[in-house]
Design a protein around this motif. Structure first.
Motif: not given
Length: 403
Positions: A213-216, A247-254, A267-269, A302-305
């Protein structure tokens, strides 16, 4: 109402709410330009949106563990919009903080209950939860575009127009709320869950969420200003960097939901955090237009996890789904906002580049915390839910915590 319809409505509604989280950072350059705020003073606005939210989200989570409150979704959506709408109307710094804090409370009330509802209607699917999370991130991505389009040509006095997404989000979530209320009328209104809590793992997970959270939030607060410093140009240069971040965050979540269906969530995170540290280093130190590439990679990493951490938290605390959601989903913005004034103070005393440098370390700490976390091995809820779901696509709330 079928499952896909419910998730779609919740995802778009989530976007309408998280526009107001993104709007706080997007408004910072305009507060600095129009009111001559310093970096530290302007970042205090982000703190106001985060401070009450960081305390309130676990409280709302605990309440939703005891009572199902789907009516919170439309109410909190309106509250989030009203606060931002009023934030630009007064030149008083104190009133600005109050209005932004009101918006933060609305966002705080929304997320624990919406995560619980999304888990119920998604029947525990990682992909569906990924889409739900992505909806919020799309709202983040739209925030700087919306704020710039409304405020840049007209000034802060036009912020009441920013309430329109709240009205839309309220209308979209009402059909899902009605469906859930109908189900609750046929059964208990509480949301108790079976399963053994793994508190040590949940604490490690929560600490990783804090550092992420601090990073984002640090980047989202200052990346527009930093990009303008590095590249020169108008406000459009900074807005473009902030938009890429969102926008990258939306891609990362999916992507996170899809990757977790092939490999386990831990492992992914873990790998995502490691790669994110490299990307943030690129944002801070690589010169020229390449900053946009590294901002995009940072955001995806940051948003993949993002949604994975929400479901992991729910699985580590199966008896307190709402509390887990309030902490893991809420802390992603709230705690990060507490660090913004510190970053702003360092920037005032030195430079933005110096102030952003410590953010490289944040995902590395998350990687270390995830190294020894277990992947929950309980059965996936889809198998149990499929036999209990009715034509509405909604399963009983008591089943939403079983994994």
């Amino acid at each position: 109402m079928r499952r896909n319809t419910s998730i779609s409505l919740l995802s778009v509604g989530h976007a309408c709410v998280d526009i107001y989280q993104g709007s706080v950072a997007a408004l910072v350059p305009f507060f600095i330009a129009e009111r001559d705020y310093t970096y530290a003073v302007a970042s205090g606005i982000v703190l106001a949106a985060s401070l009450l939210s960081s305390v309130a989200q676990p409280v709302f989570g605990a309440l939703t563990d005891r009572w199902a409150m789907p009516w919170l979704l439309p109410l909190s959506t309106l509250l989030g919009g009203v606060g931002i709408a009023l934030s630009g109307l007064s030149g008083s710094y104190l009133l600005t903080l109050v209005f932004v804090a009101i918006s933060g409370i609305g966002v705080a009330a929304y997320h624990p209950e919406s995560a619980r509802v999304a888990r119920i209607v998604s029947q525990g699917s990682h992909r569906a939860m990924g889409w739900f999370s992505s909806g919020g991130n799309i709202g983040f991505a739209l925030a700087p575009l919306m704020v710039t389009a409304v405020v840049a040509p007209n000034g802060l006095s036009w912020t009441p127009w920013l309430a329109l997404p709240a009205l839309a989000g309220t209308a979209l979530c009402l059909p899902v709320v009605r469906a859930l209320q109908q189900k609750q009328a046929d059964g208990p209104g509480t949301t108790t869950h079976a399963g053994k809590d793994d508190i040590p793992s949940f604490v490690k997970l929560s600490l990783a969420v804090v550092f992420r959270s601090i990073a984002f939030v640090g980047l989202s607060t200052f990346i527009a200003l930093y990009a303008r410093q590095r590249l020169g140009g108008s406000e459009v240069v900074g807005t473009a960097a902030l938009t890429v971040l969102y926008c990258g965050s939306a891609i990362g979540s999916v992507a996170g939901g899809s990757l977790a269906s092939r490999w386990d969530r831990v492992t992914v995170t873990r790998w995502s955090y490691l790669l994110t540290a490299v990307a943030i280093a690129g944002v801070v130190w690589v010169p020229g237009p390449a900053i946009y590439l590294f901002v995009a990679l940072t955001s995806v990493g940051l948003y993949v996890p993002f949604s994975l951490q929400v479901t992991l938290g729910q699985d580590y605390l199966p008896s307190r789904i709402g509390t887990a959601s309030g902490i893991t989903l809420g802390l992603t913005v709230s705690i990060g906002g507490l660090a913004s004034p510190v970053i702003g103070s360092i920037a005032d005393a030195t430079s933005l580049q110096t102030a952003l440098t410590p953010l490289v370390v944040m995902p590395l700490v998350g990687w270390l915390l995830f190294r020894n976390l277990p992947e929950p091995t309980a059965p996936r809820p889809e198998a149990a839910a499929s036999s209990e779901a009715d034509d509405t696509g909604v399963v009983p709330a008591q089943q939403s915590g079983n994994r």
